[in-house]
Design a protein around this motif. Sequence first.
Motif, short mmCIF file in Angstrom:
data_model
loop_
_atom_site.label_atom_id
_atom_site.label_comp_id
_atom_site.label_asym_id
_atom_site.label_seq_id
_atom_site.Cartn_x
_atom_site.Cartn_y
_atom_site.Cartn_z
N LEU A 23 0.54 -1.33 0.13
CA LEU A 23 0.19 -0.01 -0.07
C LEU A 23 0.95 1.30 0.12
CD1 LEU A 23 -3.14 0.73 0.26
CD2 LEU A 23 -2.78 0.94 2.70
N SER A 24 0.80 2.01 -1.19
CA SER A 24 1.76 3.20 -1.32
C SER A 24 1.05 4.50 -1.18
CB SER A 24 2.34 3.08 -2.56
OG SER A 24 3.22 4.38 -2.70
N GLY A 25 1.37 5.41 -0.33
CA GLY A 25 0.62 6.78 -0.21
C GLY A 25 1.65 7.73 0.52
N ALA A 26 1.28 8.87 0.33
CA ALA A 26 2.08 9.92 0.83
C ALA A 26 2.12 9.82 2.39
CB ALA A 26 1.45 11.47 0.40
N MET A 27 3.08 10.10 3.06
CA MET A 27 3.16 9.82 4.57
C MET A 27 3.44 11.22 5.24
SD MET A 27 5.15 6.50 4.72
CE MET A 27 4.97 6.18 6.65
N HIS A 28 4.12 12.09 4.67
CA HIS A 28 4.54 13.05 5.52
C HIS A 28 3.75 14.67 5.41
CE1 HIS A 28 8.25 11.20 6.92
NE2 HIS A 28 8.36 10.89 5.26
N GLY A 29 3.23 15.12 6.42
CA GLY A 29 2.46 16.36 6.20
C GLY A 29 3.70 17.54 5.85
N SER A 30 2.82 18.64 5.38
CA SER A 30 3.74 19.68 5.21
C SER A 30 4.12 20.55 6.04
CB SER A 30 3.22 20.52 3.67
OG SER A 30 1.74 20.84 4.28
N LYS A 31 4.76 21.65 5.91
CA LYS A 31 5.02 22.70 6.98
C LYS A 31 3.63 23.51 7.05
CE LYS A 31 9.93 23.37 6.43
NZ LYS A 31 10.78 24.07 6.00
N GLU A 32 3.03 23.55 6.04
CA GLU A 32 1.49 24.60 6.03
C GLU A 32 0.65 23.62 6.69
OE1 GLU A 32 3.30 23.89 3.09
OE2 GLU A 32 4.45 25.68 3.19
N ARG A 33 0.77 22.25 6.59
CA ARG A 33 -0.45 21.49 7.26
C ARG A 33 0.13 20.10 7.67
NH1 ARG A 33 -5.53 21.03 3.05
NH2 ARG A 33 -6.12 19.82 5.05
N PRO A 34 0.73 20.42 8.95
CA PRO A 34 1.34 19.27 9.70
C PRO A 34 0.53 17.98 10.01
CG PRO A 34 1.49 21.26 11.12
CD PRO A 34 0.97 21.59 9.50
N ASP A 35 -0.62 18.42 10.12
CA ASP A 35 -1.74 17.40 10.55
C ASP A 35 -1.97 16.45 9.17
OD1 ASP A 35 -1.97 18.45 13.01
OD2 ASP A 35 -3.73 19.60 12.54
#
Length: 134
Positions: A23-35
Amino acid sequence: MPDPIPDVRSGYVRQAHRPILYLSGAMHGSKERPDDRDMASAVARLYAKTLWLYGYAVFTPHGNTDFMFGSGLYSEPFMELDLAVIETLAECIFMLPGWEKSDGCAEELTAARSKGIKELYSLQEAYEWLSRTV
């Protein structure tokens, strides 16, 4: 599809073979949206549960690393493990919505393509492919 083996203890139906799905999917939040990291993990868990119920054996990197965020560990060892799972075990890869925004997902997809495993992009596609292959 082979006849399932009932498992009366858990209520689940065991299959003679469960294809291993990465199962591949983005894992990290951005600085603008850490949640976003928490949301990504919740979405991955929901998809993983559904795919398990369909009949896949699901490897979910989100579940493998959820407890590590904020620990100071860097992500390279985890990516090495993820790529090893794709290259040695995975029979198919499922790309979660939004995967295109992640360099890690692109790397995982490249590894899957080099191995020639099935790419899946929707739950319906995963359900239909499983019903034709098991």
